[in-house]
Design an enzyme around this catalytic site. Sequence first.
Site, PDB file in Angstrom:
ATOM      1  CD  GLU A  78      -1.576  -2.427   1.622  1.00 40.77           C
ATOM      2  OE1 GLU A  78      -0.399  -2.563   2.021  1.00 40.77           O
ATOM      3  OE2 GLU A  78      -2.382  -3.369   1.604  1.00 40.77           O
ATOM      4  CG  HIS A 123     -12.052  -6.012   7.234  1.00 44.21           C
ATOM      5  ND1 HIS A 123     -10.744  -6.020   7.634  1.00 44.21           N
ATOM      6  CD2 HIS A 123     -12.117  -6.868   6.176  1.00 44.21           C
ATOM      7  CE1 HIS A 123     -10.061  -6.851   6.859  1.00 44.21           C
ATOM      8  NE2 HIS A 123     -10.867  -7.376   5.960  1.00 44.21           N
TER       9      HIS A 123
END
Lengths: 312, 351
Positions: B60, B129
């Site tokens: 990322e 999440h």
Amino acid sequence: MNLSELQASMLRIRLVEESIANKYSEQKMRCPTHLSIGQEAIAVGVCSNLTNEDQVLSSHRAHAHYLAKGGCLNSMLAEIYGKVTGCSKGMGGSMHLIDKSVGFMGSTAIVGNTIPVAVGSALAMKIQEKKLISCVFFGDGATEEGVFYESINFAIIHNLPVLFICENNLYSVYSGLEVRQPKGRKIFEMVRAFGIESSHGDGNNVQQVSDYVELARDKILSGNGPQFLEFDTYRWREHCGPNYDNDIGYREEEEFLEWKKKDPLKDIFENKDLDLVKVLFNKFNAEIQQAHHFADNSEFPSDKDFQQIINS
Amino acid sequence: MRKITFAEAINEAILTAMRESKDVITYGLGVPDPKGVFGTTLGLQDEFGEARVFDTPTSENAMTGVGIGAAINGLRPIMVHQRVDFFLLALDQLINNAAKWNFMFGGVCRVPITIRLIVGHGWGQGPTHSQNLQSLFSQIPGLKVVIPTSAYDAKGLLLESIFDDDPVIFLEHRWLYGLKSNVPKSSYRIPIGKANLVNEGSDLTIVALSYMTIEAIQAIKELEKIGVNCDLIDLRSTSPLDFELIRKSVKKTGKLIAVDSSSKSFSVASEIIADCAIESYNYLQKPPRRVALEDAPAPTSFGLTNSYYNGALEIYNEAIGLLGIKEENTGSKFIKEKPHDVPGEWFKGPF
């Protein structure tokens, strides 16, 4: 470029850095400043093989890279003085240098964080089908950052035209390699295992650096993919600031003296009395004096300048 | 006009942008895979090829830096992450580089990158999440933060974001993906920083964003039935934030409820109330209120998520509480036929 031009370029950088060190106590250069003294050969050896359109990104210790790439001296000193005539209009200081006109695309203060940016520049060059390379300078400390692995991995997958230059000066601030990496590790060997061509050389030998880079650039442009070069060198002064710090207890004076014997500018200093060399000293010192004068006499950015940049 | 889903609108915006400019590239983990990031990137690689549309390593931070490098060389990268939570690994590149690059180099080098981040919700997505981090991103000068609700806004705002010259964080709430609205086939752009007045009313101002706007719409329909008419403002972006529209509305209604999808402290809702206290003090008839999550990580268990999340019922109750209306417990008005932790009956997991 022949040897004397490489040496002249190194001398100019050395004299600029020493002028900063000498004048730092005037308290007019009011920002963290990381001097490149002792490490000039890598900057010059690398950049002498790059075109104006080839790009360079760098780290907190960027003065030598900026100057070797052809960055404007007046603008660099003005930036360090915090003036609106600086290369970043006084918004960045010593650690945020840029001169796009010569392909010096920026230097930043956070360890390793221009590495992926250089890879992204190479991605753009590939997509735009430009026959150029992107080059990034970083130190041994940056090889301990996760983003270093991530970036090289991506560059290999996409066969990107990027040259990674690791300047191994043994220290991350005051922390030696021995407390940061396993004993016996060779950075260039570890990196080779990722699947990138990787070599190691004497970072205080400007001709050797130049030869390595010439070959690496040719390989990149022939489609052989990204290249990694590690060069050994040594920073003479403290991590940040104008002084020597061999007495504070993290490294030994003897170690410094050993490296000083390997001064990349040894030849030129040993021939200081030659007319040819004297002429160079005088020329550079005059230019540098003028640049300090320019920086010192420039205006600070105004609130209006600041607002203009943040609202543009 | 035809109706398409939010996910289709995102897909269409990227397709449109990539046709309009060869500088636009799209990448992210899973971009060309069979599911195409909830359908939002389907078909892109077929049309534009592997050079402009590609999958990435699970990196990322580097991939954000790569986008910055591409952007400073004239490309307009669109990067996507299936969950905002994974993108937290890239905060160095986002905050130290993307947000500051143009500034720290004196305004000579812009970074036109768009970072699409998907916000999870329900089905036990839990603490890592399903975070709603709009206030975190909005706190960083140099970033724009766009957070659309309708399919129409999603397309127009994404196109605007892609062609904006500064870094844009584009937050997509997952429960919006299946929702349809009228979306023109043509290319159109919606300016960033202009909120949308979804409903007009003179009794109360409700400010919401993203999926919470959908819940607020349900709440104001019920409020109308008891004679309470609301201004409902959908923010569309949290940085810049359209304080002007909110001030104008509060001047009219004298009452404000700020609805947010994140935990309440230091939230966008808090910022709206702060501005209201400073700028609209003389018009306020009642203390403003905030509908946001408690300051706790999101629970995973089906047994806890119903009471953790806010919806139309909580907004409705906050409204009648603020207005001092004595009303029977109104839970029955919002009984849903589906389980509380899915966007619709069609959703069966697994992620």
